[in-house]
Design a protein around this motif. Structure first.
Motif, PDB file in Angstrom:
ATOM      1  N   SER A   1      -1.527  -3.790 -20.028  1.00  0.00           N
ATOM      2  CA  SER A   1      -2.277  -4.925 -19.546  1.00  0.00           C
ATOM      3  C   SER A   1      -2.036  -4.979 -18.049  1.00  0.00           C
ATOM      4  N   THR A   2      -2.642  -5.932 -17.364  1.00  0.00           N
ATOM      5  CA  THR A   2      -2.484  -5.987 -15.919  1.00  0.00           C
ATOM      6  C   THR A   2      -2.270  -7.411 -15.445  1.00  0.00           C
ATOM      7  N   LEU A   3      -1.642  -7.529 -14.277  1.00  0.00           N
ATOM      8  CA  LEU A   3      -1.499  -8.777 -13.554  1.00  0.00           C
ATOM      9  C   LEU A   3      -2.007  -8.528 -12.143  1.00  0.00           C
ATOM     10  N   SER A   4      -2.369  -9.565 -11.443  1.00  0.00           N
ATOM     11  CA  SER A   4      -2.893  -9.432 -10.108  1.00  0.00           C
ATOM     12  C   SER A   4      -1.781  -9.477  -9.069  1.00  0.00           C
ATOM     13  N   ALA A   5      -1.880  -8.633  -8.032  1.00  0.00           N
ATOM     14  CA  ALA A   5      -0.945  -8.651  -6.904  1.00  0.00           C
ATOM     15  C   ALA A   5      -1.431  -9.715  -5.948  1.00  0.00           C
ATOM     16  N   SER A   6      -1.106 -10.946  -6.249  1.00  0.00           N
ATOM     17  CA  SER A   6      -1.559 -12.080  -5.449  1.00  0.00           C
ATOM     18  C   SER A   6      -0.367 -12.806  -4.861  1.00  0.00           C
ATOM     19  N   PRO A   7      -0.598 -13.658  -3.877  1.00  0.00           N
ATOM     20  CA  PRO A   7       0.508 -14.421  -3.318  1.00  0.00           C
ATOM     21  C   PRO A   7       1.238 -15.176  -4.412  1.00  0.00           C
ATOM     22  N   PRO A   8       2.543 -15.370  -4.247  1.00  0.00           N
ATOM     23  CA  PRO A   8       3.356 -15.996  -5.280  1.00  0.00           C
ATOM     24  C   PRO A   8       2.983 -17.449  -5.521  1.00  0.00           C
TER      25      PRO A   8
ATOM     26  N   GLN B   1       0.827  -1.204   0.000  1.00  0.00           N
ATOM     27  CA  GLN B   1       0.000   0.000   0.000  1.00  0.00           C
ATOM     28  C   GLN B   1       0.865   1.259   0.000  1.00  0.00           C
ATOM     29  N   ARG B   2       1.862   1.304   0.861  1.00  0.00           N
ATOM     30  CA  ARG B   2       2.686   2.504   1.006  1.00  0.00           C
ATOM     31  C   ARG B   2       3.520   2.783  -0.240  1.00  0.00           C
ATOM     32  N   ARG B   3       4.141   1.756  -0.803  1.00  0.00           N
ATOM     33  CA  ARG B   3       5.064   1.955  -1.926  1.00  0.00           C
ATOM     34  C   ARG B   3       4.353   2.020  -3.275  1.00  0.00           C
ATOM     35  N   TYR B   4       3.275   1.235  -3.441  1.00  0.00           N
ATOM     36  CA  TYR B   4       2.680   1.079  -4.775  1.00  0.00           C
ATOM     37  C   TYR B   4       1.192   1.388  -4.833  1.00  0.00           C
ATOM     38  N   GLY B   5       0.590   1.676  -3.690  1.00  0.00           N
ATOM     39  CA  GLY B   5      -0.841   1.929  -3.666  1.00  0.00           C
ATOM     40  C   GLY B   5      -1.653   0.690  -3.996  1.00  0.00           C
ATOM     41  N   LEU B   6      -1.087  -0.483  -3.714  1.00  0.00           N
ATOM     42  CA  LEU B   6      -1.735  -1.755  -4.036  1.00  0.00           C
ATOM     43  C   LEU B   6      -2.190  -2.481  -2.784  1.00  0.00           C
ATOM     44  N   GLN B   7      -3.190  -3.301  -2.970  1.00  0.00           N
ATOM     45  CA  GLN B   7      -3.609  -4.257  -1.961  1.00  0.00           C
ATOM     46  C   GLN B   7      -3.461  -5.642  -2.584  1.00  0.00           C
ATOM     47  N   ILE B   8      -3.369  -6.651  -1.758  1.00  0.00           N
ATOM     48  CA  ILE B   8      -3.281  -8.008  -2.289  1.00  0.00           C
ATOM     49  C   ILE B   8      -4.515  -8.261  -3.139  1.00  0.00           C
ATOM     50  N   GLY B   9      -4.310  -8.758  -4.347  1.00  0.00           N
ATOM     51  CA  GLY B   9      -5.396  -9.012  -5.283  1.00  0.00           C
ATOM     52  C   GLY B   9      -5.578  -7.900  -6.304  1.00  0.00           C
ATOM     53  N   ASP B  10      -4.971  -6.718  -6.058  1.00  0.00           N
ATOM     54  CA  ASP B  10      -5.059  -5.624  -7.030  1.00  0.00           C
ATOM     55  C   ASP B  10      -4.267  -5.972  -8.279  1.00  0.00           C
ATOM     56  N   GLN B  11      -4.540  -5.231  -9.340  1.00  0.00           N
ATOM     57  CA  GLN B  11      -3.847  -5.467 -10.594  1.00  0.00           C
ATOM     58  C   GLN B  11      -2.645  -4.550 -10.725  1.00  0.00           C
ATOM     59  N   MET B  12      -1.587  -5.092 -11.345  1.00  0.00           N
ATOM     60  CA  MET B  12      -0.366  -4.338 -11.593  1.00  0.00           C
ATOM     61  C   MET B  12      -0.228  -4.100 -13.083  1.00  0.00           C
ATOM     62  N   LYS B  13       0.407  -3.028 -13.428  1.00  0.00           N
ATOM     63  CA  LYS B  13       0.521  -2.574 -14.799  1.00  0.00           C
ATOM     64  C   LYS B  13       1.628  -3.314 -15.555  1.00  0.00           C
ATOM     65  N   LEU B  14       1.330  -3.654 -16.808  1.00  0.00           N
ATOM     66  CA  LEU B  14       2.314  -4.139 -17.772  1.00  0.00           C
ATOM     67  C   LEU B  14       2.208  -3.240 -18.986  1.00  0.00           C
ATOM     68  N   LEU B  15       3.324  -2.946 -19.616  1.00  0.00           N
ATOM     69  CA  LEU B  15       3.345  -2.079 -20.784  1.00  0.00           C
ATOM     70  C   LEU B  15       3.974  -2.811 -21.963  1.00  0.00           C
ATOM     71  N   ALA B  16       3.604  -2.399 -23.176  1.00  0.00           N
ATOM     72  CA  ALA B  16       4.112  -3.053 -24.383  1.00  0.00           C
ATOM     73  C   ALA B  16       5.587  -2.776 -24.608  1.00  0.00           C
ATOM     74  N   ASP B  17       6.094  -1.652 -24.109  1.00  0.00           N
ATOM     75  CA  ASP B  17       7.472  -1.293 -24.415  1.00  0.00           C
ATOM     76  C   ASP B  17       8.446  -1.512 -23.271  1.00  0.00           C
ATOM     77  N   ARG B  18       7.969  -1.950 -22.106  1.00  0.00           N
ATOM     78  CA  ARG B  18       8.867  -2.199 -20.977  1.00  0.00           C
ATOM     79  C   ARG B  18       8.110  -2.890 -19.845  1.00  0.00           C
ATOM     80  N   VAL B  19       8.874  -3.429 -18.919  1.00  0.00           N
ATOM     81  CA  VAL B  19       8.302  -3.992 -17.701  1.00  0.00           C
ATOM     82  C   VAL B  19       8.533  -2.955 -16.608  1.00  0.00           C
ATOM     83  N   PRO B  20       7.472  -2.390 -16.049  1.00  0.00           N
ATOM     84  CA  PRO B  20       7.666  -1.385 -15.000  1.00  0.00           C
ATOM     85  C   PRO B  20       8.399  -1.968 -13.794  1.00  0.00           C
TER      86      PRO B  20
END
Length: 180
Positions: free
Chosen positions: A170-177, A8-27
């Motif tokens: 596109s997005t991926l989920s912030a889920s347990p590994p 939450q503090r570093r990325y504004g994410l919660q477990i299960g939230d989606q993370m960003k993927l881009l066509a020209d790079r991996v953030p």
């Protein structure tokens, strides 16, 4: 609880939230968030002490785990498409522009390109970290015992352009590994 606070503090994410993927790079933030998800309690306590806005210096083994999860997520998402990228590109060329079918194919092709680029970039970074270069079909978890530290952003080049083309997202989920 610490994991959730760091996400939450570093990325504004919660477990299960989606993370960003881009066509020209991996953030870098995507790899870092995946590392937070894969971190052991001891590693997590160290990561939690890093000030927000400061790049994480991930141990190679933890970066490898994050990349393994990224590879797995891309493979699962790519495997969920009814047709291959080549087949969708062929169908797109044959479809009439402006139709619903054409627009749906356009979106699917872009999404698959984003996932393919992300997958290839993650596999390349794994090879740089010392993991033998697997094929996209058989990329699985491997020995992650390396203890060398490195800055994800500068060493991985993950935030540098990996391919040309539209900056689709596109997005991926912030889920347990996934288990290695």
């Amino acid at each position: 609880r610490v994991r959730e606070e760091v996400l939450q503090r570093r990325y504004g994410l919660q477990i299960g939230d989606q993370m960003k993927l881009l066509a020209d790079r991996v953030p870098v933030e995507t790899v870092e968030a995946l590392a937070v998800m894969a971190a052991s309690p001891k590693q997590l306590r160290k990561l939690a002490k890093v000030p927000t806005g400061t790049p994480l210096r991930l141990p190679s083994a933890l970066e490898m785990l994050a990349l393994e999860n990224l590879v797995h997520a891309c493979q699962v998402r790519l495997g969920g498409y009814a047709a291959s990228l080549d087949a969708d590109e062929s169908a797109l060329r044959a479809s009439e522009p402006g139709t619903a079918k054409h627009n749906a194919l356009l979106l699917r092709v872009y999404e698959q390109n984003v996932l393919e680029t992300t997958l290839e970039t993650a596999l390349q970074r794994q090879a740089e970290l010392g993991r033998p270069q697997p094929t996209k079909k058989n990329a699985k978890a491997s020995d992650t015992s390396a203890a060398q530290h490195g800055d994800v952003a500068s060493k991985a080049g993950l935030d540098a352009p990996a391919a040309t083309g539209p900056a689709n997202q596109s997005t991926l989920s912030a889920s347990p590994p996934v288990a290695p």
